[in-house]
Structure formats: C-alpha cells, structure tokens
Design a protein around this motif. Sequence first.
Motif, short mmCIF file in Angstrom:
data_model
loop_
_atom_site.label_atom_id
_atom_site.label_comp_id
_atom_site.label_asym_id
_atom_site.label_seq_id
_atom_site.Cartn_x
_atom_site.Cartn_y
_atom_site.Cartn_z
N UNK A 1 -6.75 -32.86 24.92
CA UNK A 1 -7.73 -32.10 24.13
C UNK A 1 -7.05 -31.19 23.11
N UNK A 2 -7.78 -30.92 22.03
CA UNK A 2 -7.27 -30.05 20.98
C UNK A 2 -6.81 -28.68 21.45
N UNK B 1 -1.30 -24.11 18.51
CA UNK B 1 -0.15 -23.20 18.45
C UNK B 1 -0.59 -21.80 18.90
N UNK B 2 0.32 -21.02 19.48
CA UNK B 2 -0.05 -19.69 20.01
C UNK B 2 -0.69 -18.77 18.98
N UNK C 1 -8.84 -24.59 17.06
CA UNK C 1 -8.22 -25.21 15.89
C UNK C 1 -7.16 -26.25 16.28
N UNK C 2 -6.93 -26.40 17.55
CA UNK C 2 -5.94 -27.37 17.99
C UNK C 2 -6.37 -28.79 17.69
N UNK C 3 -5.40 -29.65 17.46
CA UNK C 3 -5.66 -31.04 17.09
C UNK C 3 -5.43 -31.94 18.31
N UNK C 4 -6.45 -32.67 18.76
CA UNK C 4 -6.28 -33.54 19.92
C UNK C 4 -5.40 -34.74 19.58
N UNK C 5 -4.92 -35.41 20.62
CA UNK C 5 -4.11 -36.61 20.41
C UNK C 5 -4.19 -37.48 21.66
N UNK D 1 8.14 -28.40 20.85
CA UNK D 1 9.12 -27.75 21.72
C UNK D 1 8.94 -28.18 23.17
N UNK D 2 10.00 -28.02 23.95
CA UNK D 2 9.91 -28.32 25.37
C UNK D 2 8.89 -27.41 26.04
N UNK D 3 8.82 -26.15 25.58
CA UNK D 3 7.85 -25.21 26.16
C UNK D 3 6.43 -25.71 25.96
N UNK D 4 6.12 -26.22 24.77
CA UNK D 4 4.80 -26.78 24.50
C UNK D 4 4.54 -27.97 25.41
#
Length: 216
Positions: free
Chosen positions: A90-91, A96-97, A103-107, A183-186
Amino acid sequence: MTGGSTLVFPHDAARDEAEWREWLDGPDLFGVLAVNNREATGASVLVPTHATLRDDEILLHLARVNPVFEHLGEDREVLFQVVGAVAYVPGPWRAAPEVPSEHGVPTSYYSAVQFRCSAEVVDDPAGTAEILAVQLADLQPEGGSAPVHADAGPYARMLPAVRGLRLHVLEVSAKFKYDDEKSVEHRMRVNALLDERARPGDRAAARRQRQRWARD
C-alpha cells in the motif's frame, strides 16, 4: 545467459545467475509457456504447467491434444515465465517520513524469471518416458510411484496420450522487484508490515526482500 524483453531496472536485476537459480530450485517450479499463434492476427497461446529446470534446459510434458502443439514448429522460439513471491504494498507503507502517509505511492513486489527458448517436441515413447522420469523425480522426490518405462510398467500404455517438450534456454531475464533502490531502513519497515499482514504471498515476498538486502 541474461537479457530478454522484460523491463528490468538495474536495482531489480538478479545479483547473479545463482540468485535466480536458487529461487527456482525445488519441487514447485510452475510457470506459463507462451507460444506465438501461427495466425498473424491470433493471440498468443498460454499454457500453465509444472516444469523441471536442468542446467540450460526446461523439461515438461503436455496432453497430446493440447492445442499449443498446433503452433509449435521446427526451430520455434517460445517463452516460459515463472512469477512468485508476490505482494501488494500500500501507498502509506512507502511514504517518505517527510510527507503525509496518504501521498505514498503503492507498488507490487514480485520475483519473475523469463526464459527465451527454442522448443523441441518429443514424440517417441522412449524420449517422453525419459522426460517423465526426470520430472517425477523432481516433483515427487519422496517417491511412491512406479518407474516410468516406454515398454513396461503401468505408465507405458499411457505414453501415447502425452508429448514431451525440451525447451533449450537461449536467454534469461530475471527480475526481483523489492524496493532495492530504497534504503535498508525503508525496506526493513515494509518487510515487518508484510510479515504482520501475512496475506498469501506476503511472507514469501518479505523473505525474498530480506535475502536481497543481505546481499547488499
């Protein structure tokens, strides 16, 4: 062998041949055989089937009456594709933090390996029996079935009802789409959410993602 017509960004590409071979290793190789229609205006013919990968060859068998054989001629090129470890992301999980979660983009996360092959139809009983024996050992390693022979045993009389296929691999395109550009954190955060949601495919996708960042 690498390449193919699949769109693969550098961050989604297999790290090496060993990665896609490891993913496909095991008794559950199931994919789709795609063959061009002999009629210029006809749609491609697609056949879902189990298969066995041996070095640079894919072995499978189909019912003799399968219409795909009408479209397989000498030196005919085909595609065989395997897709798995699929999850919808989900988006809000990917925002981003510094931006609102909405506003996140799903994939989509997934693994896919596409083989471009030359197809060899195997019609003789001995050749078909050889393919079936190899597949039986691969797909049913626990055994329990009689040996496959062309001229004896319970399966000999059934062989005329099937035809074998040897797909000689010409080119491989492997794609592992798991946000490797981030990033690995993401990826760790999304990975934990996949494990928690646990829909069909989520944990397989999370496992594949962890294997990807372990190679970074």
